[in-house]
Design a protein around this motif. Structure first.
Motif, PDB file in Angstrom:
ATOM      1  N   UNK A 168       0.832  -1.202   0.000  1.00  0.00           N
ATOM      2  CA  UNK A 168       0.000   0.000   0.000  1.00  0.00           C
ATOM      3  C   UNK A 168       0.874   1.262   0.000  1.00  0.00           C
ATOM      4  N   UNK A 169       1.954   1.247   0.781  1.00  0.00           N
ATOM      5  CA  UNK A 169       2.866   2.385   0.815  1.00  0.00           C
ATOM      6  C   UNK A 169       3.580   2.572  -0.521  1.00  0.00           C
ATOM      7  N   UNK A 170       3.957   1.445  -1.147  1.00  0.00           N
ATOM      8  CA  UNK A 170       4.627   1.514  -2.454  1.00  0.00           C
ATOM      9  C   UNK A 170       3.703   2.129  -3.493  1.00  0.00           C
ATOM     10  N   UNK A 171       2.458   1.687  -3.499  1.00  0.00           N
ATOM     11  CA  UNK A 171       1.489   2.236  -4.451  1.00  0.00           C
ATOM     12  C   UNK A 171       1.299   3.732  -4.227  1.00  0.00           C
ATOM     13  N   UNK A 172       1.262   4.124  -2.971  1.00  0.00           N
ATOM     14  CA  UNK A 172       1.097   5.544  -2.644  1.00  0.00           C
ATOM     15  C   UNK A 172       2.285   6.361  -3.147  1.00  0.00           C
ATOM     16  N   UNK A 173       3.504   5.870  -2.930  1.00  0.00           N
ATOM     17  CA  UNK A 173       4.703   6.576  -3.389  1.00  0.00           C
ATOM     18  C   UNK A 173       4.745   6.662  -4.912  1.00  0.00           C
ATOM     19  N   UNK A 174       4.379   5.580  -5.584  1.00  0.00           N
ATOM     20  CA  UNK A 174       4.378   5.580  -7.052  1.00  0.00           C
ATOM     21  C   UNK A 174       3.358   6.582  -7.589  1.00  0.00           C
ATOM     22  N   UNK A 175       2.200   6.647  -6.936  1.00  0.00           N
ATOM     23  CA  UNK A 175       1.191   7.633  -7.351  1.00  0.00           C
ATOM     24  C   UNK A 175       1.679   9.058  -7.118  1.00  0.00           C
ATOM     25  N   UNK A 176       2.415   9.263  -6.034  1.00  0.00           N
ATOM     26  CA  UNK A 176       2.962  10.584  -5.746  1.00  0.00           C
ATOM     27  C   UNK A 176       3.981  11.003  -6.794  1.00  0.00           C
ATOM     28  N   UNK A 177       4.787  10.054  -7.265  1.00  0.00           N
ATOM     29  CA  UNK A 177       5.745  10.353  -8.334  1.00  0.00           C
ATOM     30  C   UNK A 177       5.025  10.758  -9.613  1.00  0.00           C
ATOM     31  N   UNK A 178       3.936  10.035  -9.925  1.00  0.00           N
ATOM     32  CA  UNK A 178       3.141  10.395 -11.107  1.00  0.00           C
ATOM     33  C   UNK A 178       2.531  11.780 -10.946  1.00  0.00           C
ATOM     34  N   UNK A 179       2.058  12.076  -9.736  1.00  0.00           N
ATOM     35  CA  UNK A 179       1.464  13.386  -9.474  1.00  0.00           C
ATOM     36  C   UNK A 179       2.498  14.501  -9.628  1.00  0.00           C
ATOM     37  N   UNK A 180       3.727  14.247  -9.165  1.00  0.00           N
ATOM     38  CA  UNK A 180       4.793  15.242  -9.298  1.00  0.00           C
ATOM     39  C   UNK A 180       5.077  15.559 -10.759  1.00  0.00           C
ATOM     40  N   UNK A 181       5.106  14.511 -11.582  1.00  0.00           N
ATOM     41  CA  UNK A 181       5.372  14.710 -13.007  1.00  0.00           C
ATOM     42  C   UNK A 181       4.259  15.524 -13.659  1.00  0.00           C
ATOM     43  N   UNK A 258      14.137   7.114  -3.336  1.00  0.00           N
ATOM     44  CA  UNK A 258      14.889   6.476  -2.254  1.00  0.00           C
ATOM     45  C   UNK A 258      13.949   5.743  -1.294  1.00  0.00           C
ATOM     46  N   UNK A 259      12.817   6.367  -0.995  1.00  0.00           N
ATOM     47  CA  UNK A 259      11.833   5.737  -0.113  1.00  0.00           C
ATOM     48  C   UNK A 259      11.278   4.463  -0.748  1.00  0.00           C
ATOM     49  N   UNK A 260      11.038   4.516  -2.064  1.00  0.00           N
ATOM     50  CA  UNK A 260      10.543   3.337  -2.770  1.00  0.00           C
ATOM     51  C   UNK A 260      11.549   2.195  -2.715  1.00  0.00           C
ATOM     52  N   UNK A 261      12.815   2.519  -2.924  1.00  0.00           N
ATOM     53  CA  UNK A 261      13.859   1.493  -2.905  1.00  0.00           C
ATOM     54  C   UNK A 261      13.924   0.826  -1.533  1.00  0.00           C
ATOM     55  N   UNK A 262      13.813   1.591  -0.467  1.00  0.00           N
ATOM     56  CA  UNK A 262      13.822   1.028   0.879  1.00  0.00           C
ATOM     57  C   UNK A 262      12.610   0.128   1.107  1.00  0.00           C
TER      58      UNK A 262
END
Length: 272
Positions: A168-181, A258-262
């Motif tokens: 769930x955290x990974x999905x949230x971070x990936x969505x945040x990256x898409x939002x940033x772009x 970095x957070x995603x990699x961890x």
């Protein structure tokens, strides 16, 4: 009142925001100071300013008189700004006095808004915590009911729960990256569109000014100086904003990656 208006708004913003007469021209000032003050905060101040003007029944004066008053902080500066802009010093004194009255009224409203916001934030925080506790209680009751006995998680069950949380955290971070772009692209497009509209607005304003002041060369020169200074400040502000957004976006993406990699590494360590 211990709080000062400059505790909440940049000094230069307070000086420039006194010059516009309408919402469209105020937008130009919002953009100029977008790095120091979020648009919503700037718009809120503008609305409070207009409200104070109406309730206190203040005079409008000319652009030059309002500018002289807003760029002054003392009697000496009132005299200096009046001479510099070649306007009546008594009008500037009145405009300055009314400006301070508006500031006092705006500060009262501003503090009332902050107090109300603090109450609402505290209420939402309590409601969120209550919801979390209720949800946790229901989940525990469901697990106990399904097992028919006191429920105790096995290591495998714990790993599955952790894995779901990490996913769930990974999905949230990936969505945040898409939002940033998307946000970065949107800001770039919005700034280009804004500059185009503003350039057209300033050009129209200059043409109108030249028509109304064509018989007064000194007035025309002062008006032209204001338009030129405003346009240069605007373009500089937008360029600075673009660079700042790009740098913030780069750091934010690096941080999220970095957070995603961890999270990936943490998930891979869990046994099935």
């Amino acid at each position: 009142m211990t709080n000062k208006i400059t505790d909440y708004y940049p000094v230069e913003f307070l000086q420039w925001i006194e010059i516009p007469r309408d919402d469209k021209n105020a937008e130009v000032i919002f953009q100029m100071f977008s790095n120091e003050l979020p648009r919503q905060e700037a718009l809120s101040f503008w609305n409070l300013r207009q409200r104070a003007f109406e309730e206190l029944q203040h005079q409008t004066f000319t652009d030059m008189v309002r500018a002289a008053a807003s760029f002054s902080t003392s009697e000496d500066e009132i005299i200096s700004e009046s001479k510099k802009r070649k306007v009546d010093i008594e009008e500037v004194r009145i405009a300055y006095k009314e400006l301070q009255e508006r500031y006092k009224r705006i500060m009262i409203w501003r503090l009332e808004e902050l107090e109300e916001k603090a109450k609402q934030d505290e209420l939402k925080k309590k409601e969120k915590e209550e919801y979390r506790l209720q949800k946790q209680k229901k989940q525990e009751e469901k697990l106990l009911k399904g097992s028919g006995q006191s429920y105790r998680q096995s290591p495998k069950d714990k790993n599955n729960v952790q894995r779901e949380e990490i996913n769930s955290q990974i999905l949230q971070k990936e969505n945040q990256l898409d939002d940033l772009a998307r946000l970065s692209r949107h800001l770039g497009e919005s700034n280009e569109q804004f500059l185009g509209i503003t350039h057209s607005l300033l050009t129209s304003s200059e043409e109108l000014s030249s028509q109304t002041t064509r018989y007064n060369k000194e007035e025309a020169y002062r008006e032209q100086s204001i338009f030129s200074e405003l346009q240069q400040s605007l373009y500089s502000s937008v360029n600075h904003q673009n660079n700042t957004v790009e740098e913030i976006g780069r750091k934010a993406r690096h941080n999220k990656e970095e957070q995603l990699e961890k999270l990936y590494q943490e998930r891979n360590k869990l046994a099935w």
